[in-house]
Scaffold this active site. Sequence first.
Site, mmCIF file in Angstrom:
data_model
loop_
_atom_site.group_PDB
_atom_site.id
_atom_site.type_symbol
_atom_site.label_atom_id
_atom_site.label_comp_id
_atom_site.label_asym_id
_atom_site.label_seq_id
_atom_site.Cartn_x
_atom_site.Cartn_y
_atom_site.Cartn_z
ATOM 1 N N TRP A 104 28.277 48.103 70.232
ATOM 2 C CA TRP A 104 28.287 49.562 70.048
ATOM 3 C C TRP A 104 29.331 49.941 69.004
ATOM 4 O O TRP A 104 29.136 50.864 68.219
ATOM 5 C CB TRP A 104 28.605 50.240 71.382
ATOM 6 N N HIS A 105 30.450 49.199 68.991
ATOM 7 C CA HIS A 105 31.510 49.526 68.045
ATOM 8 C C HIS A 105 31.131 49.176 66.611
ATOM 9 O O HIS A 105 31.599 49.830 65.665
ATOM 10 C CB HIS A 105 32.799 48.788 68.418
ATOM 11 N N GLY A 106 30.347 48.162 66.417
ATOM 12 C CA GLY A 106 29.999 47.805 65.051
ATOM 13 C C GLY A 106 28.942 46.726 64.987
ATOM 14 O O GLY A 106 28.831 45.886 65.891
#
Length: 470
Positions: free
Chosen positions: A324-326
């Site tokens: 989700w972060h990257g």
Amino acid sequence: MQFDSFLFLIFWLVVLALYYSIRDWRGRKLMLLIASYLFYAAWNPPFVVLLWISTNVDFCLGKLIGAAQHQSRRKALLAVSLLVNLGFLGFFKYADFLNQTAAEILAWFGIGYQPQPLGIVLPIGISFYTFQSLSYTLDVYQRKIAAETSLLDFSLFVTFFPQLVAGPIVRAPQFLPQCKTPRQTGADQFVWGLTLFLFGVFAKAILADVGLAPVVDQVYADPAAFGAADAWLAVLAFSGQIFFDFAGYSLCAIGAAMTLGFSLPDNFHCPYGALGFSDFWRRWHISLSSWLRDYLYFSLGGNRVRPLRTGFNLLLVMVLGGLWHGAAWTFALWGVIHGTFLAVEHGLKHAAGFRLESSAAKLALMLATFLLVSLTWIPFRAQGFENLAAMAAALVRSDGAAVLAQSSRIAVAGIVAAMLLWHILAREIRLEQIFQRFSPMVRGALIAVLTTSVVIFSNGDSRAFIYFQF
């Protein structure tokens, strides 16, 4: 338009002036909605359409899900919401990543495939407003809340500018009830909102950008040029940078919303004073970790299943949280490490009924947790696996040179030590409680010092908030 920019200050003052000059509550909400769309359009105007589509699709689907009588129809409608929201997120965030991953897999089998980058621009805040909007349809589907009937209120829920591009991720039950009656903003609440905003700007512009970021950037740019002492200092500096950067943004968002009479949930509470990893995730990015817990971890069975399956659930949730972060495998690795720590910790507690009694043991666990969390930030910060390996090698190098300036070392050591001490001492107390304990004279002096520091020492670098890229 960043919170620590002069442009946002002008925008905010205009919004406040208009907001409090309008007497009609519906008119105020409509003005806030228009302001929120303008705020978002300042980043990239065409993506306002994407935000508008996501909002309207979930509003309509929420009403249909709420009215549907048959479970199969409710599931089908929820599937449409998931497809639209996750489809947008997947296309804009992961298309290039999946394309490149497919090429690497095919290369293992000797199949040549050289994809051209699609050149997709990531809409700012899409990870945040997608999860926020999606939580609404999930709550309606699970009959936790009734479907919203006001498109204006629902649109404001999705687009409210203080938290639109980087959270906190607000749930519908936390925000929509606030839209039903005019918000009353007392003088104390207004002043505390301004104070929180100042705290946030100071954390971001001074502590993160001026105090810590230069050391992090310098060492991560070429880890091979630095010795172990400088590398460790950079690791600790990034622990401080990402905290002050993101917690600073959250304080600004909460403070700005408070001046308009709205309450947003806390997003950080002394995470580096955590007793273990499960405690850390109750204190770090609280709105995301609780979202993953409620809508993903519990759906997988949570800890109501066998211990081995619980460990797998924790690992899977953290890997997805990492991605989700990257869109990079280094983020997945970060998730694997955190998931493994959580699973091991859960297993130890389950098997041994592990409890800490002495203060010394608690302090030791806090420091150990902070050290391990700091090390896990390496794959999070590294630009690819080569950079990650170089940074890891620098941490154990015995012959490296001391390159960092002495003033930089002192600044990083001082800021990180003060941060850690604060997190340990204040882990059970709210920031507002601490601030209210001071006399009015001390509070005024503190505000004056922070304001002066921001004005004098902010370097005007306009460094974007780290979480904008997510």
